[in-house]
Design an enzyme around this catalytic site. Structure first.
Site, PDB file in Angstrom:
ATOM      1  CB  CYS A 111      32.289  37.201  46.444  1.00 29.22           C
ATOM      2  SG  CYS A 111      31.859  37.913  44.823  1.00 29.22           S
ATOM      3  CG  MET A 166      35.911  43.723  43.940  1.00 37.00           C
ATOM      4  SD  MET A 166      36.809  45.204  43.383  1.00 37.00           S
ATOM      5  CE  MET A 166      37.727  45.597  44.868  1.00 37.00           C
TER       6      MET A 166
END
Length: 396
Positions: free
Chosen positions: A104, A317
């Site tokens: 992430c 993201m």
């Protein structure tokens, strides 16, 4: 009938970039969760509140979106010349499943701050004021990331005037460097797994598309917006309210995962929800972001919309931003062409919440494209710290 009591586990709830997650120190986890496996996954699922057939994660810390159903485990690094090992778990909302297949990038912005504040970085390298350089080993993808964390009076500086579209309030800027972000062959091959910057990609019963498949930051499939019947200015509701569109995207993603060599059969994509990502790109256009902010043609080099865990992301993201910056730096990719073509070391792209700038340094060596690093700025903040509680029978 007797019921097992709850147990307390030290934890910190943090925002990193446009995501939120529950952060743990490895040695604070129950013994059975200090190594990969069923017990660890059960605990993280229960902490976040999954699986939830209602899709709300009411009985946990998750926020019922891919951006807020996240967990992080940190420890002192076992790698030479690194400070902290960073392991990321993307928790499925409606299934009993934790995806460990990728990083992430947004929560990366919070890793350095957590590491400094929780004794994972040697005191000798932490300045009283200025920037603390934290070398992070991203254990999911086996890559080095460098975070430059601002310090003030010996403490991590969280407040500042850096504004990040997709985050309501300003905070201190954290610059992140993703070193050698392209895949080295461990999971799906080289940076371009097919050897091409653009491929003809056929998806049964849907169509054939030009597509750029890239392993950089996170495996990502880029397709032109108009080939999918979109403009590239879409916001979340335009996609996420259309069940048929979401099913089509998921089918494209599944066949793309097979095309990239990430899975052997499309049925395996159900157990690999976090990767690859799928995104669509277009040339700059004016649109109104989800906050009401007006984005003009001249404000961006291109527009990108990306899906995460089966839904259009509210912003972008961080790992997909690395893929965007990398692809933009390499002539001939669909991302590069949408941005006007040619060589470039940085790109500003439009997403549903606004814009983001990301840089990448790409060079050709022996006829192959190599990316030395990708750079972007994020911010991070502690939202809550203390303990999370889970039923004791979660450890069984």
């Amino acid at each position: 009938m007797s019921f097992a009591p709850q147990i307390k586990i030290p934890a910190t709830y943090m925002r990193g970039g446009t995501s939120k997650g529950v952060f743990f120190k490895l040695d604070d986890l129950p013994q059975g969760a200090q190594q990969p496996g069923r017990i660890r996954d059960q605990i993280l699922l229960r902490v976040i509140g999954s699986p939830d057939p209602y899709g709300k994660q009411i009985d946990g810390m998750g926020g019922a979106t891919s951006s807020t159903s996240k967990t992080v485990i940190l420890s002192k690094s076992t790698q030479p010349e690194h400070d902290v090992d960073y392991l990321f778990g993307q928790v499925s909302i409606d299934k009993a499943f934790v995806d460990w297949s990728g990083n992430c990038g947004n929560l990366t912005a919070a890793v350095g701050a957590f590491a400094i504040s929780n004794g994972l970085v040697d005191d000798a390298q932490i300045p009283e004021n200025g920037l603390c350089t934290v070398r992070i080993w991203q254990a999911n993808i086996q890559k080095t990331i460098i975070a430059h964390v601002p310090m003030a009076n010996g403490q991590v500086q969280e407040m500042g005037d850096f504004e990040l579209d997709g985050v309501t309030f300003p905070a201190a800027e954290v610059q992140i460097e993703f070193l050698d972000p392209a895949d080295d062959g461990e999971d799906g091959g080289a940076m371009f797994p097919t050897g091409n910057v653009v491929d003809q990609f056929e998806v049964p019963d849907i169509g054939t598309f030009d597509a750029t498949f890239i392993n950089a930051g996170i495996p990502t499939i880029f397709i032109e917006a108009d080939a999918l019947g979109y403009k590239g200015t879409e916001l979340q509701d335009d996609i996420n309210s259309d069940a048929q569109a979401l099913a089509r995207f998921e089918k494209i993603r599944a066949y793309g995962a097979k095309f990239m060599g990430l899975i052997q059969d499309v049925s395996e994509s159900a157990q690999r929800q976090h990767t690859p990502k799928i995104a669509f790109v277009s040339a700059p256009q004016s649109y109104t972001a989800s906050s009401g902010k007006e984005i003009g043609n001249a404000d961006t080099d291109l527009l990108v919309r990306a899906l995460s865990m089966g839904k259009l992301h509210h912003a972008m993201m961080g790992t997909a931003a690395v893929a965007i910056g990398t692809a933009a730096a390499i002539p001939g990719t669909l991302v590069n062409l949408a941005a006007g073509g040619g060589e470039r070391e940085a790109v500003r792209f439009g997403h549903p919440s606004g814009t983001l700038r990301v840089g990448a340094q790409a060079v050709q060596e022996n006829g192959q494209w190599i990316v030395k690093k990708a750079v972007m700025s994020r911010s991070a903040r502690v939202l809550m710290e203390g303990w999370v509680r889970v039923p004791a029978d979660t450890l069984q």
